[in-house]
Structure formats: C-alpha cells, structure tokens
Design a protein around this motif. Structure first.
Motif, PDB file in Angstrom:
ATOM      1  N   MET A   1       0.860  -1.195   0.000  1.00 40.01           N
ATOM      2  CA  MET A   1       0.000   0.000   0.000  1.00 40.01           C
ATOM      3  C   MET A   1       0.896   1.245   0.000  1.00 40.01           C
ATOM      4  O   MET A   1       1.943   1.293   0.628  1.00 40.01           O
ATOM      5  N   ALA A   2       0.440   2.241  -0.727  1.00 41.30           N
ATOM      6  CA  ALA A   2       1.164   3.500  -0.761  1.00 41.30           C
ATOM      7  C   ALA A   2       0.160   4.599  -1.004  1.00 41.30           C
ATOM      8  O   ALA A   2      -0.954   4.345  -1.447  1.00 41.30           O
ATOM      9  N   THR A   3       0.558   5.820  -0.705  1.00 40.06           N
ATOM     10  CA  THR A   3      -0.346   6.953  -0.890  1.00 40.06           C
ATOM     11  C   THR A   3      -0.068   7.610  -2.233  1.00 40.06           C
ATOM     12  O   THR A   3       1.090   7.847  -2.581  1.00 40.06           O
ATOM     13  N   TYR A   4      -1.106   7.858  -2.967  1.00 42.32           N
ATOM     14  CA  TYR A   4      -0.965   8.518  -4.274  1.00 42.32           C
ATOM     15  C   TYR A   4      -1.756   9.814  -4.274  1.00 42.32           C
ATOM     16  O   TYR A   4      -2.902   9.847  -3.827  1.00 42.32           O
ATOM     17  N   ASN A   5      -1.102  10.858  -4.793  1.00 40.48           N
ATOM     18  CA  ASN A   5      -1.792  12.142  -4.959  1.00 40.48           C
ATOM     19  C   ASN A   5      -2.210  12.262  -6.415  1.00 40.48           C
ATOM     20  O   ASN A   5      -1.367  12.212  -7.307  1.00 40.48           O
ATOM     21  N   LEU A   6      -3.482  12.372  -6.619  1.00 38.69           N
ATOM     22  CA  LEU A   6      -4.010  12.380  -7.990  1.00 38.69           C
ATOM     23  C   LEU A   6      -4.734  13.685  -8.277  1.00 38.69           C
ATOM     24  O   LEU A   6      -5.316  14.294  -7.370  1.00 38.69           O
ATOM     25  N   LYS A   7      -4.688  14.089  -9.536  1.00 41.63           N
ATOM     26  CA  LYS A   7      -5.446  15.279  -9.958  1.00 41.63           C
ATOM     27  C   LYS A   7      -6.633  14.797 -10.798  1.00 41.63           C
ATOM     28  O   LYS A   7      -6.482  14.482 -11.968  1.00 41.63           O
ATOM     29  N   ILE A   8      -7.771  14.700 -10.146  1.00 41.66           N
ATOM     30  CA  ILE A   8      -8.950  14.152 -10.817  1.00 41.66           C
ATOM     31  C   ILE A   8      -9.994  15.242 -11.019  1.00 41.66           C
ATOM     32  O   ILE A   8     -10.447  15.854 -10.049  1.00 41.66           O
ATOM     33  N   ASN A   9     -10.343  15.462 -12.237  1.00 40.05           N
ATOM     34  CA  ASN A   9     -11.361  16.467 -12.585  1.00 40.05           C
ATOM     35  C   ASN A   9     -11.092  17.804 -11.894  1.00 40.05           C
ATOM     36  O   ASN A   9     -11.992  18.427 -11.331  1.00 40.05           O
ATOM     37  N   GLY A  10      -9.830  18.209 -11.926  1.00 39.92           N
ATOM     38  CA  GLY A  10      -9.473  19.521 -11.397  1.00 39.92           C
ATOM     39  C   GLY A  10      -9.303  19.571  -9.885  1.00 39.92           C
ATOM     40  O   GLY A  10      -9.023  20.622  -9.322  1.00 39.92           O
ATOM     41  N   LYS A  11      -9.460  18.428  -9.227  1.00 43.45           N
ATOM     42  CA  LYS A  11      -9.302  18.423  -7.765  1.00 43.45           C
ATOM     43  C   LYS A  11      -8.108  17.561  -7.363  1.00 43.45           C
ATOM     44  O   LYS A  11      -7.864  16.520  -7.980  1.00 43.45           O
ATOM     45  N   ASP A  12      -7.410  17.971  -6.319  1.00 43.75           N
ATOM     46  CA  ASP A  12      -6.340  17.125  -5.787  1.00 43.75           C
ATOM     47  C   ASP A  12      -6.957  16.087  -4.862  1.00 43.75           C
ATOM     48  O   ASP A  12      -7.716  16.432  -3.955  1.00 43.75           O
ATOM     49  N   GLN A  13      -6.634  14.816  -5.102  1.00 40.02           N
ATOM     50  CA  GLN A  13      -7.238  13.743  -4.318  1.00 40.02           C
ATOM     51  C   GLN A  13      -6.135  12.801  -3.840  1.00 40.02           C
ATOM     52  O   GLN A  13      -5.115  12.646  -4.497  1.00 40.02           O
ATOM     53  N   GLN A  14      -6.380  12.161  -2.712  1.00 36.85           N
ATOM     54  CA  GLN A  14      -5.392  11.242  -2.151  1.00 36.85           C
ATOM     55  C   GLN A  14      -6.012   9.866  -1.961  1.00 36.85           C
ATOM     56  O   GLN A  14      -7.172   9.759  -1.558  1.00 36.85           O
ATOM     57  N   VAL A  15      -5.219   8.846  -2.277  1.00 31.35           N
ATOM     58  CA  VAL A  15      -5.745   7.494  -2.090  1.00 31.35           C
ATOM     59  C   VAL A  15      -4.624   6.580  -1.606  1.00 31.35           C
ATOM     60  O   VAL A  15      -3.464   6.744  -1.985  1.00 31.35           O
ATOM     61  N   ASP A  16      -5.006   5.623  -0.770  1.00 28.18           N
ATOM     62  CA  ASP A  16      -4.047   4.691  -0.199  1.00 28.18           C
ATOM     63  C   ASP A  16      -4.362   3.296  -0.742  1.00 28.18           C
ATOM     64  O   ASP A  16      -5.267   2.631  -0.258  1.00 28.18           O
ATOM     65  N   VAL A  17      -3.636   2.888  -1.774  1.00 24.06           N
ATOM     66  CA  VAL A  17      -3.893   1.579  -2.402  1.00 24.06           C
ATOM     67  C   VAL A  17      -2.575   0.934  -2.821  1.00 24.06           C
ATOM     68  O   VAL A  17      -1.531   1.581  -2.778  1.00 24.06           O
ATOM     69  N   SER A  18      -2.641  -0.304  -3.269  1.00 28.22           N
ATOM     70  CA  SER A  18      -1.427  -0.946  -3.765  1.00 28.22           C
ATOM     71  C   SER A  18      -1.075  -0.363  -5.130  1.00 28.22           C
ATOM     72  O   SER A  18      -1.949   0.092  -5.865  1.00 28.22           O
ATOM     73  N   ALA A  19       0.215  -0.419  -5.444  1.00 28.50           N
ATOM     74  CA  ALA A  19       0.734   0.249  -6.644  1.00 28.50           C
ATOM     75  C   ALA A  19       0.118  -0.290  -7.930  1.00 28.50           C
ATOM     76  O   ALA A  19      -0.022   0.414  -8.923  1.00 28.50           O
ATOM     77  N   SER A  20      -0.270  -1.562  -7.902  1.00 27.46           N
ATOM     78  CA  SER A  20      -0.764  -2.180  -9.137  1.00 27.46           C
ATOM     79  C   SER A  20      -2.235  -1.875  -9.407  1.00 27.46           C
ATOM     80  O   SER A  20      -2.762  -2.207 -10.460  1.00 27.46           O
ATOM     81  N   THR A  21      -2.917  -1.248  -8.452  1.00 30.31           N
ATOM     82  CA  THR A  21      -4.364  -1.024  -8.623  1.00 30.31           C
ATOM     83  C   THR A  21      -4.634  -0.201  -9.877  1.00 30.31           C
ATOM     84  O   THR A  21      -4.129   0.899 -10.016  1.00 30.31           O
ATOM     85  N   PRO A  22      -5.443  -0.733 -10.792  1.00 32.96           N
ATOM     86  CA  PRO A  22      -5.764   0.066 -11.979  1.00 32.96           C
ATOM     87  C   PRO A  22      -6.538   1.317 -11.601  1.00 32.96           C
ATOM     88  O   PRO A  22      -7.357   1.289 -10.673  1.00 32.96           O
ATOM     89  N   LEU A  23      -6.296   2.380 -12.343  1.00 25.69           N
ATOM     90  CA  LEU A  23      -6.973   3.641 -12.064  1.00 25.69           C
ATOM     91  C   LEU A  23      -8.497   3.459 -12.092  1.00 25.69           C
ATOM     92  O   LEU A  23      -9.222   4.092 -11.326  1.00 25.69           O
ATOM     93  N   LEU A  24      -8.977   2.556 -12.957  1.00 22.08           N
ATOM     94  CA  LEU A  24     -10.422   2.287 -13.028  1.00 22.08           C
ATOM     95  C   LEU A  24     -11.010   2.031 -11.650  1.00 22.08           C
ATOM     96  O   LEU A  24     -12.041   2.590 -11.271  1.00 22.08           O
ATOM     97  N   TRP A  25     -10.358   1.146 -10.885  1.00 23.69           N
ATOM     98  CA  TRP A  25     -10.924   0.747  -9.590  1.00 23.69           C
ATOM     99  C   TRP A  25     -10.692   1.809  -8.534  1.00 23.69           C
ATOM    100  O   TRP A  25     -11.474   1.911  -7.585  1.00 23.69           O
ATOM    101  N   VAL A  26      -9.639   2.600  -8.708  1.00 21.73           N
ATOM    102  CA  VAL A  26      -9.453   3.730  -7.800  1.00 21.73           C
ATOM    103  C   VAL A  26     -10.605   4.712  -7.990  1.00 21.73           C
ATOM    104  O   VAL A  26     -11.226   5.174  -7.031  1.00 21.73           O
TER     105      VAL A  26
END
Lengths: 751, 152
Positions: B1-26
């Motif tokens: 598990m690791a924390t990822y900072n994502l820019k989704i639809n103009g918003k900064d979002q954080q998620v804690d998932v395994s590195a292999s998780t496809p973006l679809l499921w995130v």
C-alpha cells in the motif's frame, strides 16, 4: 372512442381505492420506502410541495408537474421513455411537465414487470392507456365537482381542464388533491388513434442526460455504507464441479474478509424456468475493494472434478418433473459431428401437410442445403452483478434483472424470508438480450450477504461472465425443396435441431404456402446451460430459412422478392393447413415497402441481399447492400421495413431497429462460443469478436408500415432476418453461399 | 500500500492503495466516480476510457502508480453541466440504448476531436474502434461525432 373496463390493470388502483374508500389523505410511504435515490431527469422542472397519487403509475404535483412510473425493467429498449408516453397521452399532459421514474418491483401495484420477448409495449398498451385515461377521468370528475357542472362538459388538454360554457379553467396541479380522492370509475373512454398527441412522435430518452454525464444508474454502480465486494469462482468447464479448495493464501491478502463455499440452490428445490443456474456450488471471495478481491481470487487453489449425471426438480406450472443433466466434458468438434448424425435420422414430426414423401419421391429436382450456427454468449457490456443486503428480517436487492417476478419465489425459499420482506429494486441494465431473465446472480449475492451479515456487491469478471453459460444454443437445420419437371415448387421439408433444443417453429412461413410440407425437430441433451438470447430460436432459423429461400428462388429462376410475394399470395388466397402463424397480407406489406424504399427494381448493380421474417408479433423485411474491400465485407446500406402496428416512440423504435441490425451483422460474421473438454474457449473480447464501429453499416433506414394495429415490440424482430440478408448479399458479391455461422470463420471471403 | 496524490477532474485527491491497482478501480471504488465503467479489464472494450492530459486512455490497464502528476478527466469532469458539445450531440442524436458503454464512447470521441477537430469517416472509425457498443449504436455515435465537430 373505445370504452374499457378499468378492471384491466386493476392492481394499479389497489392503494388509491382503499384510501379513497377510507376518505383519508393519500400517503406516499411506498415511494419513500422503495425509491433508489431520486434522480430528477429534467433539472429545469420545479418540484411541487405536495404530490397526489392518482394510481400506481401517476402522481401529480400541486404545481402541475407529473411523475410517471415506468413499470418495466429498462435495458436499452427505451421502455422508460415509451411506456410513460402512453400514460401521458391518455392522461393528456404536456410532456415538458413529465418526470419519469423507474418503478421498483412491486407486484401488488403493477400487473406486469417483465421485460422480454418484445412484449413490454404490446402487453403494456391497454394497461397503460387505461391507467392514463382513468387518472384523467378522475381529474375531470374533480373539476366538475369543483365547478358544480356536469362531468361531460369538462374537457382536458395538456394538463388543463376547461369548462367552456362558463369560461373556466383549472390546472391538473390545482385539482389534483380533489382528483386523488375520487372513486375509481368503472369504465373509461380511451382516445381515438387520430387524437394521439404524444404516441407516434419522437421523444428523447428520458435518461439521456444521466447517461452522457456518467451518473450512477447501473447495478454495478451501486454503493452503500459498509458495503463489501464479492466475487465468485465457478468451475472452468461444464460437467465439472468443486472437489476441494485451499484459500489460506487468499484469506491472508490485504483487504480480504473471507473466502468460502456457497450453495445457491438446494438440491431438492423445484426450480422454475428462469432458475437456470449453471453451477450451484461456488467459491466466493469477499473483501473491501474490487481489485483486492480480484487479486485474492487468483490465489485460491481449487481442485475440480467431473460431475456425475444428475437430475434436478423442475416446477413446470405446478407439475414437478425431473430434468436430467448428462455427465461429460463436451467439445465443439464432437457437437458438430453429433448434430450431423441427428440431422440424418428421422426427427419428431411437428407438422405435415399433403403428401411430402410422395412429392419428394416423384420430384424432378431436389435442392437440399444444411445450415448451422454456434453457441453465442450474451456479452452484455455490464458484467453480471448484484447488490444485496440481507438481514434476519428482510432483504434488499438492487441489480440488473429482466424478470423479477420469476426470482422472488426462489429468493424467498432460499433465504427463508417471506416474499414481502424481499425488496427487489430495478437497476438500469447495461444490456440484457435475455441474459438477465435468469436471476442466479440475485441468489448468489443474497446468499453471500446473508453469510457475511453485511451489504455486499457481487461482481463477475468478464471471464466469469462469458464462461458462465446461459448461451444461445447451437443449431443445425436442413432444408429440402422438391420441384417438378416444369420447375414448379411442389414440396418443402425442414428438419432442425440443436444442443439442447430445436429452433423449429413449424407453423411459420412458408408453411401454409406450399401444398406438401413437412417439419421435423430433434434435440441433443447437454450439460451446457442455455437461455433466451434476443429472439430465441428465430435468431437462427430465420437466417437459415431465408438463405434457403434465396437459393431456391434462384433455382426456380425467380426474383427473391417476387418469389416470397407469390408464396404469400397463395397463403392469403388459399392457405394450406391450419394454424399458420402469420398474416400473409401484413407479411407481404413489409416486403413491398422495403422493395420500394430500397429501389429494388431499379438498382441491379449492387451486391444486395433480401430477407424477411415474422416473429415476436412484428413483421420485418430487409435489404442489405455490401461490397468487398480487402477481402472483407463492408456493409453500405441497410433498408428495413417494419410492421409493428402503431409506433409509440418513432426515433427510439428506429434506434432499436438499427441496433438489432448491427448486432445481427456482427453475430453473423463473428459470433461464436466454442468448447474444448467442457471449457468455453472464449473468455474475453480479445478472442470473442464483437462488431466494432468500422464494420457497422454506413447507413441504416428503418421504415414503418402505417396502420392502426395495436403496437407490438421492436427489441427482437429486426435481429433474426439480417443474418440471411447478410448471407444473401455476400453471395451476390462473391458467388459463394454461406451455410455456417460465423461466416468469417466458415470460409475466406474474397471479392 | 502507498499513498498517491491524484489530480482528478481539477481536484487534488489522495488514495491509499497498492501500486498495481488500476486507475479504473481507484475511480470507481475509492472516489465513487462510477461513470467510468468496467467492461473487460483487458483494454479491449473501451468502457473504462478516461483522459490523461486530454488523451483517451483505458483506465483498466493503467496502474495508479503510473499516473503521477498527470491530469485525469473522467466523464463526470468532462463538463460542469453536461453541456460539452459531444454530450450535447449525443443527446441531439439520442444515441444511447442501454447506455453502459456511452461514457467511454464520449471520452474517446472528445479525445479524437481534441486532436483532430474535423475527422474523416475513416479517422472516426480508427479512433472509435476500441470502444464496443453491444447495443449497436455505432451509426448514431458517428453522426453525433460529426455534429459535435461541426458545432465547434
């Protein structure tokens, strides 16, 4: 004006009549209790402060906004728009003021909530018209009471009631509270067809905005507080079952809650026709998130073993019968050999006119051709899934289901809960095509939720979905025609069977048009499960029959269209036999219409194929033009003529027709599921080829015969004949006849 | 598990998932952005199409760890009020039947038009061939793409 008894659709008045009798204000507990979050379609419509229920399909707000409930499950055939259009027309409201909501499964309030067999509009027609007209009558009566004028002096138009003599008017919204407590009229008048204002127009999909903005609306989109994700592991082959499994590693993986075995149907349970359950013993993996569950699923070590021959109980309309499931691991190559053997043996005679044996014996010439088609998987874009939340007292389900009425009893029995403690909420379906008539996924989700004592959403992977069965069966048909020395057609013979059912409909055209006629059927048992697939049986036999008639017309030196019209003329004027399952005049009507729309007589330089068929109460004729580009067929234009009676929603009906044609072209060229040692060989879209945009026709025209027959369905009838239109056009382009689907695998297509 | 900072639809979002998780499921499981659909999981059907920096990408085959700082756009973020010219054209032609694949179709179409404002029929076919519509709405999709192209 037709007067109808309001006993039709009686269930829709259950609540109103009770309340009206009691003189109480209407309560809307049902709406609050069962509603999936209300997604208002038209953001511009202002919500009323209070709603008044006229019946279970219609509630009117104090500001005149009308909510219409679509009773039937929606999977893309657009009933959610078209069924409310029927209500709205008889109710006489402005479509602009209409909000449509999906009704949930509620058999006490709705007569029919089954989507399938192209029957929603056909069987809903009178019920919905009556519901709309009854509500209107209650509004008219209320206005008359309010103004103290005779009821027959009050008129209604687009949501306003008028009394012309005194120059008074009042809106539906203003009078709704008084209308809601009127007694249910015993009889109501329905509109004359010429007075329809909404029926026969084109109204856009009421869910259009939600779809193009990606709103949650499908079962797979459902989220609930504390919800877990479940997946299943089913045997990799038909004829196999679970022996043992080791989930030690899977259980230790991140996010995994549990891995266990479930039994979906107890072995002594008498199943109904829609309880098709390929595998009743499954392993389930339950966890926090989809990806975690998918990873753990791969780490479950499973031993499978061959399942012995066995039987299960089937409740066939009250009669309990034992259904045998053979043992063995079946393969496509063996299927083909077996079908050829069966097809050579005598079958069960389903219809015989004249003396076909003698006619064939005395024939100067016989044309004989054999056609076949493989199993097909439904491949709905939304994989099988269902949400369930089961407690000791009640169960709530939300998922894709075409036939909730057929799964509620099984759920009740399996969960040991009374039917009225089980709420099935109807999700929009990401495709159905017959697959979702079978509710095994609802049982699976409910059993997992019951075991876990938690809300769960069960999701199949594409591979789980494509290898689960409930396929369109594999079929073979042999056609024979006898001609005399003057090259006149004197006898016709069809023998058709399949694994595990025959596709034959013995009373369909050309039965009734040929003096000597014989129809025989055969069946080969199998442990591969099958189910309804868009226009069951017709989806093969139409293509075979119409390909054969094309070749036969050529043999007789006749134009393929003129040949059909001659046969239909015979069936009309001097029909052979009884129970002929078509109206020759309406059948000829669509053929003549497509002939004219496609300029059949003028255009001779194209590779065009003709086909026609009658099934699911609707008549269809098609002309398909193609050319060969780089050894691949490129379909240019498809012309379709349809007689489905009154067309409720014109553009939506065309959309359905276009889709059925594209679906049929794709399946004729590519569609097949094959088996090796019981295992389906195509598990995902890398190997299971579906038609894509570049292979779709350049243009499709769908034309309707204009008449005043009550409407029939559009979901299926344009699908079966297109297989032959394709085969016949390919023949004109390449000189090669096609007998085995899928055509692209049968033989190389060279222009 | 690791924390990822994502820019989704103009918003900064954080998620804690395994590195292999496809973006679809995130998107679907962790951010409830369920407009992006699961169809095949192997980038064959296009139901999961999103934009990465405006370009169509199949999110079922894109591990969350590979996204980095790039801007993610999903169907929910394509326009504020559902009034992107492609969405409007979809409504005008009443394209959808079941509707399940349409978010993916729209994301592929908008990506095409971002790069090629006036695509030919063949260019539309090439750009859209990765998106399956089981209901068979292809002729309407093509018409809607042309309408959207002409409306810009």
């Amino acid at each position: 004006m037709a007067t109808v008894k309001t006993t039709l659709g009686r269930r829709s008045f259950l609540k109103s009549s009770v309340l009206a009798g009691g003189g109480m204000m209407l309560s809307f507990s049902w709406f609050a209790g069962c509603e999936i979050p209300n997604r208002k379609e038209a953001a511009t419509i202002e919500m009323p402060e209070e709603w008044f229920e006229l019946n279970s399909y219609i509630k009117i707000g104090d500001n005149g906004v009308v909510t219409l409930f679509n009773p039937n499950p929606e999977f893309g055939q657009n009933v959610k728009t078209s069924m409310p259009m029927i209500l709205a027309d008889e109710l006489d409201v402005d479509w602009k003021n209409v909000i449509v909501e999906q009704a949930n499964f509620y058999p006490k309030r709705y007569d029919r909530q089954f989507t399938g067999g192209s029957q929603s509009i056909r069987q809903g027609w009178n019920i919905l018209r009556t519901a709309g007209a009854t509500a209107k009558r209650m509004l008219v009566t209320a206005a008359a009471q309010h103004w103290q004028v005779p009821v027959n002096e009050v008129t209604a138009k687009a949501g306003i009631l008028y009394h012309t003599a005194t120059n008074k008017e009042i809106s539906y919204g203003e009078i709704a509270s008084l209308a809601a407590i009127q007694p249910i009229p015993e009889e109501v008048e329905l509109k004359e067809i010429k007075d329809f204002k909404i029926i026969g127009t084109s109204k856009k999909n009421v869910a259009g905005t939600e779809i193009v903005t990606g709103k949650p609306m499908f079962g797979i989109d459902y989220q609930a507080e504390g919800m877990l994700i479940a997946m299943i592991i089913h045997p990799p082959a038909f004829g196999m079952k679970l022996k043992k499994f080791d989930a030690t590693k899977a259980k230790s993986m991140p996010g995994i809650k549990d891995v266990f075995k479930i039994d979906t149907l107890k072995s002594d349970y008498a199943r109904n026709y829609f309880d098709t359950t390929t595998f009743t013993e499954l392993i389930t993996v339950v966890g926090n998130s989809t990806w975690e569950v998918m990873q753990a699923k791969k780490e479950v070590v499973v031993d499978w073993e061959q399942a012995p021959e066995h039987t299960f109980q089937m409740d066939a309309r009250g009669n309990k019968i034992a259904i045998n499931v053979p043992a063995g691991l079946e393969s496509t190559t063996v299927h083909q050999t077996k079908m050829n053997q069966y097809n050579k043996k005598p079958g069960n005679i389903l219809r015989k006119d004249g003396d076909p044996e003698k006619a064939f014996k005395n024939a100067a010439k016989i044309l004989e051709r054999t056609y076949s088609a493989p199993f097909l998987a439904h491949n709905t874009m939304e994989p099988v899934n269902c949400f369930a939340n089961v407690s000791a007292e009640k169960a709530e389900l939300y998922g894709p289901i075409q036939a909730p009425e057929f799964i509620i009893g099984t759920l009740s029995e399996r969960l040991k809960l009374p039917k009225d403690k089980i709420q099935i909420n109807l999700a929009r379906m990401g495709g159905g095509f017959g697959l979702r008539a079978y509710g095994h996924h609802m049982i699976e989700a409910a059993v997992i939720s019951q075991e876990m004592k938690a809300p769960i959403k069960m999701v199949y992977t594409r591979e789980d979905d494509m290898s689960y069965g409930i396929y369109r069966p594999s079929y073979t048909a042999t056609y024979k025609a006898a001609m005399d020395e003057n090259n006149n057609l004197i006898a016709f013979h069809v023998k058709a069977g399949g694994i595990p059912e025959s596709p034959l409909a013995p009373n369909r055209f050309p039965a009734g048009a040929i003096e000597n006629y014989l129809a025989e059927a055969w069946e080969i048992p199998s442990n591969i499960t099958i189910g309804a697939f868009r226009a069951p049986r017709s989806n093969f036999i139409a293509g075979a029959e119409q390909s054969f008639l094309d070749e036969l017309a050529e043999e007789l030196g006749k134009d393929p269209i003129e040949f059909r019209l001659e046969l239909l003329e015979r069936a009309k004027n001097n029909p052979v036999g009884e129970n002929n399952d078509y109206d020759p005049e309406r059948y000829a009507g669509v053929i003549k219409l497509v002939k004219s729309k496609s300029n059949w007589d003028e255009i001779n330089d194209k590779s065009r194929g003709f086909s026609a068929y009658f099934c699911h109460n609707t008549y269809v004729a098609q002309v398909l033009d193609l050319e060969i580009e780089n050894d691949k067929p490129k379909v240019n234009n498809v012309y379709a003529a349809v007689d489905c009676g009154i067309v409720v929603n014109k553009d939506a009906a065309k959309n359905m027709g276009e889709g059925a044609i594209i679906d049929g072209i794709g399946n004729s060229l590519y569609g097949e599921q094959t088996f090796k040692d019981g295992a389906p060989q195509k598990l995902n879209f890398d190997r299971y080829q579906l038609i894509r945009m570049s292979e779709a026709p350049k243009s499709i025209e769908v034309h309707f015969v204009e008449n005043e027959h009550s409407p029939t369905g559009m979901g299926e009838p344009l699908f079966p004949p297109i297989f032959a239109a394709m085969a016949n056009a390919l023949y004109r382009a390449t000189g090669q006849r096609h007998y085995q689907q899928p055509f692209i695998i049968e033989k190389k297509i060279i222009g | 598990m690791a924390t990822y900072n994502l820019k989704i639809n103009g918003k900064d979002q954080q998620v804690d998932v395994s590195a292999s998780t496809p973006l679809l499921w995130v998107l679907r499981d962790h951010f409830q952005l369920v407009g992006t659909k699961f169809g095949c999981g192997i980038a064959q059907c296009g139901a999961c199409t999103i934009h990465i920096e405006g370009i169509a990408v199949r999110s079922c085959q894109l591990p969350v760890s590979a996204v980095g700082e790039q801007k993610i756009t999903t169907i929910e973020g394509l326009s504020e009020n559902g009034d992107h010219p492609v969405q409007k054209a979809w409504i005008e032609h009443d394209v959808p039947q079941c509707g399940y694949c349409q978010a993916g179709q729209i994301m592929s179409a908008t990506s095409l038009l971002n790069q090629n404002p006036n695509p030919s029929d063949i260019e539309i076919d090439e750009a859209m061939n990765g998106n399956i519509c089981r209901c068979g709405t292809y002729t309407r999709i093509k018409k809607a793409i042309k309408t959207a192209a002409n409306s810009k």
